[in-house]
Structure formats: structure tokens, C-alpha cells
Design an enzyme around this catalytic site. Structure first.
Site, short mmCIF file in Angstrom:
data_model
loop_
_atom_site.label_atom_id
_atom_site.label_comp_id
_atom_site.label_asym_id
_atom_site.label_seq_id
_atom_site.Cartn_x
_atom_site.Cartn_y
_atom_site.Cartn_z
N CYS A 1 -2.71 -0.98 6.92
CA CYS A 1 -1.24 0.31 6.95
C CYS A 1 -1.73 1.40 8.54
CB CYS A 1 -1.75 0.98 5.72
SG CYS A 1 -1.57 0.38 4.63
N CYS B 1 -6.56 1.92 5.92
CA CYS B 1 -6.73 0.39 5.86
C CYS B 1 -6.71 0.30 7.26
CB CYS B 1 -6.85 -0.38 4.69
SG CYS B 1 -5.10 -0.91 4.73
N HIS C 1 0.76 -1.41 -0.43
CA HIS C 1 -0.10 0.12 -0.30
C HIS C 1 0.87 1.09 0.33
CE1 HIS C 1 -3.32 -1.97 1.91
NE2 HIS C 1 -3.33 -2.23 0.80
N GLU D 1 0.66 3.98 2.05
CA GLU D 1 1.37 4.54 3.32
C GLU D 1 2.47 3.35 3.49
OE1 GLU D 1 -1.95 3.40 1.94
OE2 GLU D 1 -3.57 3.79 2.97
#
Length: 156
Positions: free
Chosen positions: A105, A102, A76, A78
Site C-alpha cells: 500500500c 504494508c 486493501h 488504503e
């Protein structure tokens, strides 16, 4: 395009970093475009990330089209920004564009020592898995005492 937080216009530099996260999101080869900008006030470092496969792992069309396989392979935005920043993440501000953050993360964000977040708000009671995960992430951030600022976008 105008970014709004609590019915007020976002501060100029915060808006600029959100727009940079939006720009970076377009670099993803996935149809889901997510971008992240990590700003460390110590030295003014800026680190970016977008959702994609790890370096050296081929982002073949059949992998990107197979949702189950894609979700197993993708890193992801992040997390990519946090990895690139390393220890400069401690005390930083994270800006995310594209999806709510999410719970997958949230853990690395907390562990990295990030203190402030600007992101899209997860929709409560939504059937979307990303919104449900985003609500869990919100709980994690509150418990870890991380400031989270949810923005909305108003088209000009």
C-alpha cells in the site's frame, strides 16, 4: 478509548478520523478488519475504504477462508480510499485502523501524493509478515518525505 502519539493525547479531529476508520473497518467481510479514512483539507472531502474484494467479485466464504486466494483477491483499505478519492488524494491525510500499513500500500500512498499518515506502528523484529512489510513501508515513507504518526490506543 484514547489515542496516544508520543505519550501525548492525539488531537481531537485526528482522533475522530481514527475512530471513523475503526468504524469503517467493521464493514469488511474478512475477519481481518482494516479501515481507512482519507481527509483532503482542500474542500474538506472525506473518503473511506475497507479491505475487501473488488466490486463485482463475489466475496464467497470459501474465498475468504482460503488465505492464499483471499490475499490474491483483496484490495486493501488504503488503496480503496485512494481510488475513491482520485486526485483529491494529493496533499491529503490518511488515517488507518486495524494493521500497520504494508509496503504493497505504501507505493500507491506515495504516488497519490498523500502528505501525512496516522497508523499503527509495525513491531520491529516481529515474525508477522504485516509487521515486516510495515517496516519496509516506513522506510519508503521516510524516503518519500511523508509524515507518519504512529498512534497507540489506551482503553479507558
Amino acid at each position: 478509548m484514547e489515542f496516544i502519539i508520543n505519550n501525548e493525547p492525539m488531537r481531537k479531529w485526528d482522533e475522530r478520523f481514527c475512530l471513523l476508520a475503526k468504524h469503517v473497518s467493521e464493514w469488511s467481510k474478512d475477519k481481518t478488519k482494516v479501515g481507512a479514512v482519507l481527509f483532503s483539507r482542500k474542500g474538506g472531502d472525506i473518503t473511506i475504504g475497507y479491505n475487501g474484494f473488488p466490486m463485482g467479485v463475489e466475496d464467497l466464504a470459501e474465498r475468504l477462508e482460503d488465505t492464499e486466494q483471499k490475499l490474491e483477491l483483496v484490495v486493501h483499505a488504503e488503496v480503496n480510499a485512494i481510488i475513491a478519492a482520485g486526485s483529491r488524494s494529493r496533499g491529503a491525510t490518511l488515517y488507518v485502523w486495524g494493521k500497520p500499513i504494508c509496503s504493497r500500500c505504501a507505493g500507491p500512498i506515495i504516488q497519490a501524493g498523500i502528505k501525512k499518515i496516522y497508523a499503527l506502528e509495525p513491531t520491529k523484529n516481529s515474525p508477522s509478515k504485516w509487521d515486516k512489510s510495515g517496516v519496509t513501508a516506513e522506510t519508503m515513507f521516510k524516503e518519500a518525505r511523508i509524515e507518519i504518526n504512529y498512534y497507540s490506543v489506551k482503553e479507558s
